[in-house]
Design a protein around this motif. Structure first.
Motif, PDB file in Angstrom:
ATOM      1  N   PRO A 230     -20.520   3.659  -7.446  1.00  0.00           N
ATOM      2  CA  PRO A 230     -19.235   3.091  -7.864  1.00  0.00           C
ATOM      3  C   PRO A 230     -18.611   3.918  -8.997  1.00  0.00           C
ATOM      4  CG  PRO A 230     -21.016   1.842  -8.850  1.00  0.00           C
ATOM      5  CD  PRO A 230     -21.660   2.867  -7.954  1.00  0.00           C
ATOM      6  N   THR A 231     -17.326   4.102  -8.935  1.00  0.00           N
ATOM      7  CA  THR A 231     -16.631   4.968  -9.888  1.00  0.00           C
ATOM      8  C   THR A 231     -16.112   4.166 -11.084  1.00  0.00           C
ATOM      9  OG1 THR A 231     -14.608   4.646  -8.611  1.00  0.00           O
ATOM     10  CG2 THR A 231     -15.896   6.632  -8.163  1.00  0.00           C
ATOM     11  N   PRO A 232     -15.858   4.850 -12.214  1.00  0.00           N
ATOM     12  CA  PRO A 232     -15.279   4.166 -13.376  1.00  0.00           C
ATOM     13  C   PRO A 232     -13.826   3.809 -13.133  1.00  0.00           C
ATOM     14  CG  PRO A 232     -15.452   6.527 -13.776  1.00  0.00           C
ATOM     15  CD  PRO A 232     -16.157   6.264 -12.479  1.00  0.00           C
ATOM     16  N   ASP A 233     -13.308   2.941 -13.986  1.00  0.00           N
ATOM     17  CA  ASP A 233     -11.922   2.486 -13.843  1.00  0.00           C
ATOM     18  C   ASP A 233     -10.934   3.647 -13.895  1.00  0.00           C
ATOM     19  OD1 ASP A 233     -12.740  -0.119 -13.586  1.00  0.00           O
ATOM     20  OD2 ASP A 233     -12.344  -0.668 -15.676  1.00  0.00           O
ATOM     21  N   ARG A 234     -11.239   4.671 -14.706  1.00  0.00           N
ATOM     22  CA  ARG A 234     -10.324   5.820 -14.797  1.00  0.00           C
ATOM     23  C   ARG A 234     -10.167   6.491 -13.436  1.00  0.00           C
ATOM     24  NH1 ARG A 234     -11.760   9.832 -19.433  1.00  0.00           N
ATOM     25  NH2 ARG A 234     -10.730   8.203 -20.646  1.00  0.00           N
ATOM     26  N   ALA A 235     -11.243   6.585 -12.679  1.00  0.00           N
ATOM     27  CA  ALA A 235     -11.170   7.190 -11.350  1.00  0.00           C
ATOM     28  C   ALA A 235     -10.317   6.333 -10.425  1.00  0.00           C
ATOM     29  CB  ALA A 235     -12.563   7.367 -10.772  1.00  0.00           C
ATOM     30  N   ARG A 236     -10.454   5.021 -10.527  1.00  0.00           N
ATOM     31  CA  ARG A 236      -9.626   4.135  -9.700  1.00  0.00           C
ATOM     32  C   ARG A 236      -8.149   4.297 -10.058  1.00  0.00           C
ATOM     33  NH1 ARG A 236     -12.613   0.691  -6.679  1.00  0.00           N
ATOM     34  NH2 ARG A 236     -14.809   0.463  -7.269  1.00  0.00           N
ATOM     35  N   ALA A 237      -7.861   4.461 -11.341  1.00  0.00           N
ATOM     36  CA  ALA A 237      -6.477   4.638 -11.766  1.00  0.00           C
ATOM     37  C   ALA A 237      -5.898   5.930 -11.203  1.00  0.00           C
ATOM     38  CB  ALA A 237      -6.398   4.638 -13.289  1.00  0.00           C
ATOM     39  N   VAL A 238      -6.687   7.023 -11.226  1.00  0.00           N
ATOM     40  CA  VAL A 238      -6.216   8.291 -10.679  1.00  0.00           C
ATOM     41  C   VAL A 238      -6.017   8.178  -9.174  1.00  0.00           C
ATOM     42  CG1 VAL A 238      -6.835  10.708 -10.271  1.00  0.00           C
ATOM     43  CG2 VAL A 238      -7.200   9.688 -12.528  1.00  0.00           C
ATOM     44  N   ALA A 239      -6.954   7.531  -8.491  1.00  0.00           N
ATOM     45  CA  ALA A 239      -6.815   7.358  -7.044  1.00  0.00           C
ATOM     46  C   ALA A 239      -5.565   6.548  -6.717  1.00  0.00           C
ATOM     47  CB  ALA A 239      -8.060   6.674  -6.480  1.00  0.00           C
ATOM     48  N   ALA A 240      -5.350   5.461  -7.440  1.00  0.00           N
ATOM     49  CA  ALA A 240      -4.184   4.618  -7.177  1.00  0.00           C
ATOM     50  C   ALA A 240      -2.895   5.395  -7.412  1.00  0.00           C
ATOM     51  CB  ALA A 240      -4.232   3.377  -8.064  1.00  0.00           C
ATOM     52  N   ASP A 241      -2.830   6.152  -8.499  1.00  0.00           N
ATOM     53  CA  ASP A 241      -1.619   6.913  -8.791  1.00  0.00           C
ATOM     54  C   ASP A 241      -1.389   7.991  -7.742  1.00  0.00           C
ATOM     55  OD1 ASP A 241       0.566   7.338 -10.833  1.00  0.00           O
ATOM     56  OD2 ASP A 241      -0.287   9.341 -10.765  1.00  0.00           O
ATOM     57  N   THR A 242      -2.464   8.644  -7.308  1.00  0.00           N
ATOM     58  CA  THR A 242      -2.352   9.688  -6.287  1.00  0.00           C
ATOM     59  C   THR A 242      -1.803   9.129  -4.983  1.00  0.00           C
ATOM     60  OG1 THR A 242      -4.179  10.945  -7.258  1.00  0.00           O
ATOM     61  CG2 THR A 242      -3.638  11.402  -4.959  1.00  0.00           C
ATOM     62  N   PHE A 243      -2.383   8.019  -4.520  1.00  0.00           N
ATOM     63  CA  PHE A 243      -1.923   7.448  -3.261  1.00  0.00           C
ATOM     64  C   PHE A 243      -0.531   6.821  -3.393  1.00  0.00           C
ATOM     65  CE2 PHE A 243      -6.579   7.281  -2.253  1.00  0.00           C
ATOM     66  CZ  PHE A 243      -6.521   8.164  -1.195  1.00  0.00           C
ATOM     67  N   GLU A 244      -0.189   6.324  -4.584  1.00  0.00           N
ATOM     68  CA  GLU A 244       1.155   5.787  -4.775  1.00  0.00           C
ATOM     69  C   GLU A 244       2.197   6.893  -4.671  1.00  0.00           C
ATOM     70  OE1 GLU A 244       3.711   3.033  -7.915  1.00  0.00           O
ATOM     71  OE2 GLU A 244       1.603   3.516  -8.317  1.00  0.00           O
ATOM     72  N   ARG A 245       1.898   8.063  -5.215  1.00  0.00           N
ATOM     73  CA  ARG A 245       2.837   9.185  -5.105  1.00  0.00           C
ATOM     74  C   ARG A 245       2.963   9.640  -3.652  1.00  0.00           C
ATOM     75  NH1 ARG A 245       4.492  11.334  -9.851  1.00  0.00           N
ATOM     76  NH2 ARG A 245       3.504  10.444 -11.701  1.00  0.00           N
ATOM     77  N   VAL A 246       1.861   9.608  -2.924  1.00  0.00           N
ATOM     78  CA  VAL A 246       1.925   9.939  -1.501  1.00  0.00           C
ATOM     79  C   VAL A 246       2.842   8.952  -0.784  1.00  0.00           C
ATOM     80  CG1 VAL A 246       0.616  10.019   0.652  1.00  0.00           C
ATOM     81  CG2 VAL A 246      -0.322  11.073  -1.418  1.00  0.00           C
ATOM     82  N   ARG A 247       2.639   7.671  -1.043  1.00  0.00           N
ATOM     83  CA  ARG A 247       3.458   6.655  -0.369  1.00  0.00           C
ATOM     84  C   ARG A 247       4.930   6.793  -0.728  1.00  0.00           C
ATOM     85  NH1 ARG A 247       2.659   0.429  -1.887  1.00  0.00           N
ATOM     86  NH2 ARG A 247       3.595   1.263  -3.787  1.00  0.00           N
ATOM     87  N   ASP A 248       5.204   7.048  -2.010  1.00  0.00           N
ATOM     88  CA  ASP A 248       6.596   7.092  -2.460  1.00  0.00           C
ATOM     89  C   ASP A 248       7.320   8.361  -2.015  1.00  0.00           C
ATOM     90  OD1 ASP A 248       6.162   4.682  -3.656  1.00  0.00           O
ATOM     91  OD2 ASP A 248       6.014   5.469  -5.701  1.00  0.00           O
ATOM     92  N   LYS A 249       6.623   9.478  -1.944  1.00  0.00           N
ATOM     93  CA  LYS A 249       7.287  10.769  -1.730  1.00  0.00           C
ATOM     94  C   LYS A 249       7.030  11.384  -0.361  1.00  0.00           C
ATOM     95  CE  LYS A 249       8.654  10.549  -6.020  1.00  0.00           C
ATOM     96  NZ  LYS A 249      10.049  10.198  -6.328  1.00  0.00           N
ATOM     97  N   LEU A 250       5.892  11.058   0.252  1.00  0.00           N
ATOM     98  CA  LEU A 250       5.519  11.744   1.492  1.00  0.00           C
ATOM     99  C   LEU A 250       5.384  10.815   2.686  1.00  0.00           C
ATOM    100  CD1 LEU A 250       2.705  14.082   0.098  1.00  0.00           C
ATOM    101  CD2 LEU A 250       5.143  14.546   0.261  1.00  0.00           C
ATOM    102  N   ALA A 251       5.562   9.529   2.475  1.00  0.00           N
ATOM    103  CA  ALA A 251       5.266   8.563   3.536  1.00  0.00           C
ATOM    104  C   ALA A 251       6.077   8.787   4.802  1.00  0.00           C
ATOM    105  CB  ALA A 251       5.473   7.136   3.028  1.00  0.00           C
ATOM    106  N   ASP A 252       7.302   9.318   4.681  1.00  0.00           N
ATOM    107  CA  ASP A 252       8.124   9.555   5.863  1.00  0.00           C
ATOM    108  C   ASP A 252       7.482  10.566   6.802  1.00  0.00           C
ATOM    109  OD1 ASP A 252       9.968   7.778   4.958  1.00  0.00           O
ATOM    110  OD2 ASP A 252      11.396   9.289   4.236  1.00  0.00           O
ATOM    111  N   HIS A 253       6.527  11.320   6.308  1.00  0.00           N
ATOM    112  CA  HIS A 253       5.863  12.337   7.127  1.00  0.00           C
ATOM    113  C   HIS A 253       4.530  11.845   7.688  1.00  0.00           C
ATOM    114  CE1 HIS A 253       8.786  15.384   5.792  1.00  0.00           C
ATOM    115  NE2 HIS A 253       8.774  14.682   4.680  1.00  0.00           N
ATOM    116  N   LEU A 254       4.247  10.561   7.468  1.00  0.00           N
ATOM    117  CA  LEU A 254       3.065   9.921   8.045  1.00  0.00           C
ATOM    118  C   LEU A 254       3.526   8.857   9.036  1.00  0.00           C
ATOM    119  CD1 LEU A 254       1.046   9.426   4.743  1.00  0.00           C
ATOM    120  CD2 LEU A 254       0.594  11.149   6.498  1.00  0.00           C
TER     121      LEU A 254
END
Length: 295
Positions: A230-254
């Motif tokens: 299991p990862t620390p909370d900081r890793a979860r925060a980075v993962a969430a931010d990374t996937f949020e940017r994907v959803r907000d900026k790249l989702a039209d290409h998925l």
């Protein structure tokens, strides 16, 4: 010009202009997460050369690694160079908090031209994932080489592998989501490079590019960040931010199924989200290429 892995940031796909100041929190948190990787990389660098007097972090962003450089080389003066003044403000504040401000300075301006404003040649130039945001990468390496002292080292952090947070099959949606995101980001990266001022296509053979600039390659090594579940909370925060940017900026290409999967990954109330799932991990690789100015 902030640094950070272009293949690992969820960049804008249609608009290749990046608001680095807007990404400050993400850049800072991600760099802090990567602290163990950078510690190993800097220890490797320290074993390859004499103690540097002046270190330049070219494309420093919020200064997380700049301060690590100051801590790894306690006899050195460090200059954080970046095109974003808000990020340099964060760098100065961090240096103050960590007690290295007395040998820490910042320089604002666009790379590589701003390097001409350095008062002295550098004994070590660290350029982490900033070079690929410069149109003519060969010319930039040549400019860095000119600002090195005799015997000084250029350390380019380019390449490596994208960050992985999830298993191939995460139990929701179609398996292989991160691989498909990688493909979309690779397309964005190509568009970003082509849109840069004075962009010059170049084979990304970093040893050859540094040799062409009159430097002598002195080593290449890849460093891992391996944070198993299991990862620390900081890793979860980075993962969430990374996937949020994907959803907000790249989702039209998925496709629609992948967009639905992203929504579930980002819903804190969903047991399948990155906020709750027990199988979230962090695995990344960054490659450091070094070369020395011999004359």
């Amino acid at each position: 010009m902030a640094h950070g892995p272009a293949h690992q940031h969820a960049h804008e796909h249609n608009d290749t202009e990046i608001d680095w100041a807007d990404m400050a929190e993400h850049l800072q948190t991600q760099a802090e997460l990567f602290t163990p990787l950078h510690e190993h990389a800097l220890a490797w660098l320290g074993g390859k050369q004499t103690e540097p007097g002046l270190i330049v972090d070219a494309g420093s962003g919020p200064g997380v690694v700049s301060c690590q450089l100051a801590e790894a080389f306690p006899g050195a003066r460090v200059v954080a160079v970046d095109g974003s003044e808000p990020l340099l403000e964060l760098a100065r504040a961090r240096a103050e908090r960590l007690g290295v401000a007395d040998r820490f300075a910042t320089l604002a301006g666009e790379l590589p031209d701003v390097m001409a404003d350095l008062d002295y040649p550098a004994d070590l130039i660290w350029a982490s994932h900033s070079l690929h945001h410069i149109g003519d990468q060969q010319a930039a390496i040549a400019a860095y080489a000119e600002r090195l002292s005799i015997g000084g080292t250029l350390a380019l952090v380019e390449g490596g592998l994208p960050v992985r947070f999830l298993p191939r099959d995460i139990g929701i949606g179609r398996p292989g989501l991160e691989a498909r995101i990688d493909a979309v980001q690779a397309d964005w990266f190509t568009e970003m490079r082509a849109s840069l001022p004075d962009s010059v296509p170049v084979t990304e053979d970093w040893r050859t590019l540094m040799t062409n600039a009159g430097l002598k390659p002195s080593g290449t090594r890849t460093f891992l960040l391996d944070l198993p579940a299991p990862t620390p909370d900081r890793a979860r925060a980075v993962a969430a931010d990374t996937f949020e940017r994907v959803r907000d900026k790249l989702a039209d290409h998925l496709d629609a199924e992948d967009r639905t999967t992203l929504d579930r990954l980002l819903d804190p109330n969903d047991e399948a989200s990155v906020h709750q799932r027990p199988d979230l991990y962090v695995l990344a690789a960054r490659t450091v290429h070094t070369a020395v100015r011999t004359g």
